[in-house]
Every structure is written in structure tokens, then in C-alpha cells.
Scaffold this active site. Structure first.
Site, PDB file in Angstrom:
ATOM      1  N   ARG A  37       0.821  -1.223   0.000  1.00  0.00           N
ATOM      2  CA  ARG A  37       0.000   0.000   0.000  1.00  0.00           C
ATOM      3  C   ARG A  37       0.850   1.267   0.000  1.00  0.00           C
ATOM      4  NH1 ARG A  37      -3.452   3.094   4.245  1.00  0.00           N
ATOM      5  NH2 ARG A  37      -5.218   3.867   3.023  1.00  0.00           N
ATOM      6  N   ILE A  64      -6.524   8.089  -0.889  1.00  0.00           N
ATOM      7  CA  ILE A  64      -6.574   6.627  -0.976  1.00  0.00           C
ATOM      8  C   ILE A  64      -7.505   6.222   0.159  1.00  0.00           C
ATOM      9  CG2 ILE A  64      -4.428   6.444   0.430  1.00  0.00           C
ATOM     10  CD1 ILE A  64      -3.788   3.827  -1.004  1.00  0.00           C
ATOM     11  N   SER A  65      -8.507   5.393  -0.141  1.00  0.00           N
ATOM     12  CA  SER A  65      -9.511   5.057   0.880  1.00  0.00           C
ATOM     13  C   SER A  65      -8.888   4.272   2.026  1.00  0.00           C
ATOM     14  CB  SER A  65     -10.634   4.216   0.258  1.00  0.00           C
ATOM     15  OG  SER A  65     -11.257   4.916  -0.787  1.00  0.00           O
ATOM     16  N   GLN A  66      -9.587   4.322   3.156  1.00  0.00           N
ATOM     17  CA  GLN A  66      -9.181   3.548   4.332  1.00  0.00           C
ATOM     18  C   GLN A  66      -9.269   2.053   3.988  1.00  0.00           C
ATOM     19  OE1 GLN A  66     -11.721   4.481   7.651  1.00  0.00           O
ATOM     20  NE2 GLN A  66     -10.904   2.824   8.894  1.00  0.00           N
TER      21      GLN A  66
END
Ligand code: SAH
Length: 216
Positions: A37, A64-66
Site C-alpha cells: 500500500r 486513498i480510501s481507508q
């Protein structure tokens, strides 16, 4: 572009955190354990936080999403191998990578050129080959429709008609809906060409799904 044992250890822990929050699907947890990530976050200074269960800025006012949210939305899609999935909001490409790790075919649309260009270069470097499009997610991708599943990764003010029509009968659309700061996660199942069943899965917070440039 380095990935170390330390990073690997951190993402194993991240997968455990996401599992504790209620994600059960082993393929999704394995994807989180596998995908580096930190390499999806352009600002190197943030890399040391990349395996915290949090969103981070990726430029162009986007995030960037959780990881938990990515996992939650992915689980709702009830994916089967080789299904055709449309993603609206490629952003960093992290959600795209999760879908590809699970073994589905992904078509992803991004409307911000800088993010589109960067992710189009990054994904193949990490071994992810897929179809990325620069365009307006509200319109979907009529040329490649219908899709088994559709996932929207930005907060939509309403459910776009085009996305409903590009879904196969029996297909699922996962979309956070509302104009405010928080959205309600909706899982919409297409029962027949004009019949839909909607389930509400609670509150989430996303950046907004943007209208076409020059329109509101
Ligand atoms: N899945 C991404 C989430 C990024 S945030 C990730 O994990 O990184 C949402 C993304 O949707 C942003 O990149 C934003 O630019 C994009 N977006 C916003 N409105 C859009 C639209 N109308 N069509 C396509 N993409 C859109």
C-alpha cells in the site's frame, strides 16, 4: 519503489486489524497482506503511516480510501472468479489492485488526469494489468457493459441511472450516496431489468463524486 520485510510485517498486522473490524473473506484479507500500500501513496513522507487503517492524501484533493472501507465495499460485491467489475474512481489504484488480487476483470474510470496518468504507470510496474479509462464515472462505460458488479469509490449525490442500466440482472452495485460530508453505503441488487433491491449498510465518509468539468 522498495518493499521490505518490515512493510510485509506491517501489512500482515493491517489485515488483522481489518479482520477484527468484521471482514471475514480470506481472499480480501490476503489481498491486504499482499499489496504494498505504501507504494500507492505518492508522498514518501507518509509511507511510514501507510499500514495504519486510515485514508491518506494522493494529490488533486483526493485520498486513498481507508483499508477497512476498501475491504467492506469489496466484501459487499460478493465477487466470483473472472467476473467483470466496473470501478468508478481509480484514484491511487489500491482498490483496483485488491479487485485484481481476487481474480476478477477490472475496468476502472478516473476523471482527474494527474491521477489517471500516475496510476496508469504505477499498476503495471507492480504487476497489475488492467483497463484504465480517463473519463466521467457518472456515464459508466457503455462500450464494455454489462458488468457483473459495479463499485463507486467516491460519495455520489444520487445513484447514476447509467450505472444501474450497465449492471447485469443479478448484478450488484455498491455505492456511497449522499451530498453531505457523510454518505450511506448502499448495496443495490438488480433483480430484473427495472427492479432493484437496496440495502443500507451505514455511514461512511468519502470525497465527492465530481460532476463533469464545467457542469454542476
Ligand atoms: N479507489 C480509490 C479511491 C480514490 S478517492 C483509491 O483507493 O485510491 C475517489 C476517486 O474518485 C478520486 O480519485 C476522484 O478523482 C475520483 N472521481 C471523482 N469523481 C469522479 C467521476 N465523476 N468519475 C470518475 N472518477 C471520479
Amino acid at each position: 519503489m522498495t518493499d521490505t520485510y518490515r512493510h510485509k510485517g506491517l501489512r500482515k498486522k493491517l489485515a488483522e486489524v481489518v479482520a477484527k473490524k468484521g471482514i471475514e473473506n480470506p481472499e480480501i484479507l490476503t489481498a491486504i497482506e499482499t499489496i504494498p500500500r505504501h507504494l500507492f501513496i505518492p508522498d514518501n513522507a507518509l509511507h511510514k503511516y501507510a499500514y495504519e487503517d486510515k485514508p491518506f492524501p494522493i494529490g488533486a484533493g483526493q485520498t486513498i480510501s481507508q483499508p477497512y472501507t476498501v475491504a467492506f465495499q469489496t466484501e459487499l460485491l460478493e465477487l466470483k472468479p473472472r467476473e467483470k467489475v466496473l470501478e468508478i474512481g481509480t484514484g491511487s489504484g489500491y482498490q483496483t489492485a485488491v479487485l485484481l488480487e481476487i481474480g476478477v476483470k477490472v475496468f476502472s474510470i478516473e476523471r482527474q488526469k494527474v491521477l489517471f496518468d500516475r496510476t496508469k504507470e504505477l499498476l503495471p510496474q507492480l504487476g497489475y494489468n488492467t483497463k484504465l479509462f480517463y473519463g466521467d464515472g457518472y456515464k459508466g462505460l457503455p462500450t464494455f457493459a454489462p458488468f457483473d458488479k459495479i463499485i463507486v469509490t467516491a460519495g455520489a449525490p444520487y445513484v447514476p441511472e447509467d450505472l444501474l442500466s450497465q449492471l447485469k440482472v443479478g448484478g450488484i452495485l455498491v455505492i456511497p450516496v449522499d451530498e453531505g460530508e457523510n454518505q450511506r453505503m448502499k448495496k443495490i441488487v438488480k433483480l430484473a431489468s427495472n427492479k432493484f433491491e437496496t440495502e443500507d449498510l451505514g455511514l461512511f465518509r468519502f470525497v465527492p463524486l465530481l460532476k463533469e468539468k464545467g457542469r454542476d
